[in-house]
Design an enzyme around this catalytic site. Structure first.
Site, short mmCIF file in Angstrom:
data_model
loop_
_atom_site.label_atom_id
_atom_site.label_comp_id
_atom_site.label_asym_id
_atom_site.label_seq_id
_atom_site.Cartn_x
_atom_site.Cartn_y
_atom_site.Cartn_z
N GLU A 279 0.83 -1.20 0.00
CA GLU A 279 0.00 0.00 0.00
C GLU A 279 0.87 1.25 0.00
O GLU A 279 1.79 1.37 0.82
CB GLU A 279 -0.89 0.04 1.25
CG GLU A 279 -2.02 -0.95 1.28
CD GLU A 279 -2.90 -0.76 2.51
OE1 GLU A 279 -4.02 -1.26 2.50
OE2 GLU A 279 -2.46 -0.11 3.49
N CYS A 280 0.60 2.19 -0.86
CA CYS A 280 1.14 3.55 -0.84
C CYS A 280 2.66 3.56 -0.71
O CYS A 280 3.37 3.38 -1.69
CB CYS A 280 0.46 4.36 0.27
SG CYS A 280 0.58 6.14 0.03
N GLY A 281 3.20 3.74 0.49
CA GLY A 281 4.64 3.72 0.66
C GLY A 281 5.25 2.42 0.19
O GLY A 281 6.36 2.39 -0.35
#
Length: 480
Positions: free
Chosen positions: A347-349
């Protein structure tokens, strides 16, 4: 019973008030369970640091209204480590929510007020008094009367300047029959630094113990505890025979049938200063389904051996990009595992880390894992909001055409490094904003064993997501 801490707007001081209350309760040696309204990761870290208990998110968009009720009941009725008190920190202003298909004629869905109605809890209303005196009465009166279903327990006056200032504030409120439950003076003593996505996480603050100790002192001095404690206390009569609820969600009392008779499936979970955005419920659900979570640091360690899956949460890889890039053994081990077919959820990072490179705010390039042929480029534009996501392909977490709700919160974007189908993974999602009028766009990166996206997902109301991920890990283990 419990209380919800609400404010008239973002920045009114909800987090400071909440931490002061939690720290004061902790200093008295009583167990307290905290909750946070909305999709926040960083505030719950501070809650956890103070109370020693994982904070739980209450978000009916990412989960459901029913899940919010079940989550609150479960962790205020924990028969193994029963809390004596419970406290909920709100989000933004009291009525700040969104308009959804659930409530097309209102815009306070998922607001603090919405959660107060769902759980039937009274509200403590925090007002930033730094730039007002008599007008405090108009603000308090408006918030108290806008929705008659909201039960106001009282107000906390924050950033009060002097005794004379306090006298003016109390005189103005006198006719409202609204108790003043706390008064906090203006001070520069308590300061938690922030950065581009909010507060700096608790793990990065070396002097946090001193801050929490001072917050406990302020909390013990500044609140009307005679009035507050009865409201905060969880009473046995309120939970009745349901005090010892099963810890499995959805009535699951045994391991998922797919995993019976198998050794524990080991999932390597990246957790350090660069990766620390996780919903505790997601981690709990994996364990309850039969996974063994192996925590490791991509900043300093090589990926654990003998694992069957990888989980990368969000965080601040852009802040630690240089150190991540220097851990070449870690990068190569992750790359080999993914190319070897190991199921991965990022997710994301985590998505940024898997790219060819991360380009930080200063324009410096830092090496990433390199399985996604793109650069993660930091910028000024903030991408923020709930998303309805339609899966465009099968992934270790989702089946094609499955619809889920998630949340985005980032200042980076992806720029393709290569052209051509061989180098470019298929897009993972068609995403939309929360309203039907929002335009759609393609997002995320997928391979048969990879689910990587900017969209954060809470699995609470969709137990099939972690189950599907573990099924992918089981198949990978069997193939090995």
């Amino acid at each position: 019973m419990s209380l919800i801490i609400a404010g008239e707007r973002s920045g009114a001081g909800k987090t400071t008030i909440t931490l002061a209350l939690l720290a004061a309760l902790k200093s008295r040696g009583v167990p307290v369970q905290s909750f946070k309204v909305g999709p926040d990761y960083i505030d719950p870290m501070f809650h956890h640091y103070v109370t020693g208990r994982p904070c739980r998110n209450l978000d009916p968009i990412l989960t459901s209204e029913d899940y919010v009720r079940k989550c609150f009941a479960k962790y205020t009725q924990d028969c193994q480590k029963p809390p004596q008190y419970a406290l909920v920190e709100g989000v933004m202003g009291l009525f700040d929510g969104v308009k959804t298909a659930h409530q097309p004629d209102k815009n306070d869905y998922a607001s603090t007020a919405h959660i107060a109605r769902i759980l039937d809890l009274p509200v403590i209303f925090v007002i930033d008094c730094s730039r007002l005196s008599g007008s405090v009465a108009a603000i308090a009166h408006g918030y108290c009367t806008l929705d008659s279903r909201i039960k106001m327990a009282g107000v906390v006056l924050n950033r009060v300047g002097s005794d004379r200032h306090l006298e003016l504030l109390k005189d103005a409120l006198e006719g409202l029959n609204l108790p003043v439950l706390g008064v906090l003076r203006r001070t520069d003593e308590i300061s938690i630094p922030d950065r581009h996505l909010g507060l700096v996480p608790s793990e990065e603050l070396g002097d946090l113990d001193a801050v929490i100790e001072r917050l406990a002192e302020i909390g013990n001095e500044c609140f009307d505890w005679g009035s507050l404690l009865p409201l905060l206390e969880i009473k046995t009569a309120d939970v009745g025979q349901a005090r010892c609820l099963p810890h499995q969600w959805g009535g699951q009392h045994e391991r998922h049938s797919t995993f019976k008779g198998l050794d524990l499936i080991k999932i390597a979970v990246a957790r350090d200063k660069a990766f620390n955005f996780y919903y505790q419920d997601n981690l709990d659900m994996l364990e309850e389904l039969g996974a063994e979570l192996v925590f490791w640091s991509p900043l300093e360690e090589k990926m654990p051996v003998d694992v069957e899956g990888l989980y990368f949460g969000g965080g601040f890889p852009e802040v630690f990009a240089e150190k991540l890039s220097e851990n070449k053994r870690g990068l190569e081990a992750v790359r080999e595992a993914i190319l070897g077919g190991m199921p991965v959820y990022a997710e994301c990072g985590g998505l940024m880390y898997l790219c060819e490179e991360i380009i930080d705010f200063e324009g410096k390039n830092w090496r990433g894992v390199g399985v996604i042929p793109a650069s993660a480029v930091m910028g000024k534009r903030l991408t923020l909001g709930y998303r309805q996501c339609v899966a465009l392909q099968d992934s270790p977490l989702l089946a094609k055409d499955q619809v889920v709700w998630g949340h985005e919160f980032h200042r980076s974007s992806l720029t393709l490094c290569y052209e051509g189908e061989e180098k470019t993974p298929a897009r993972l999602f068609e995403i939309r904003g929360i309203s039907a009028q929002s335009t759609s766009e393609l997002e995320g990166w997928g391979m048969p064993n990879l689910h990587a996206s900017y969209v954060h997902l809470h699995w609470g109301a969709t137990t099939e997501l972690p189950a599907r991920f573990l099924e992918s890990c089981v198949k990978f283990k069997q193939q090995k």
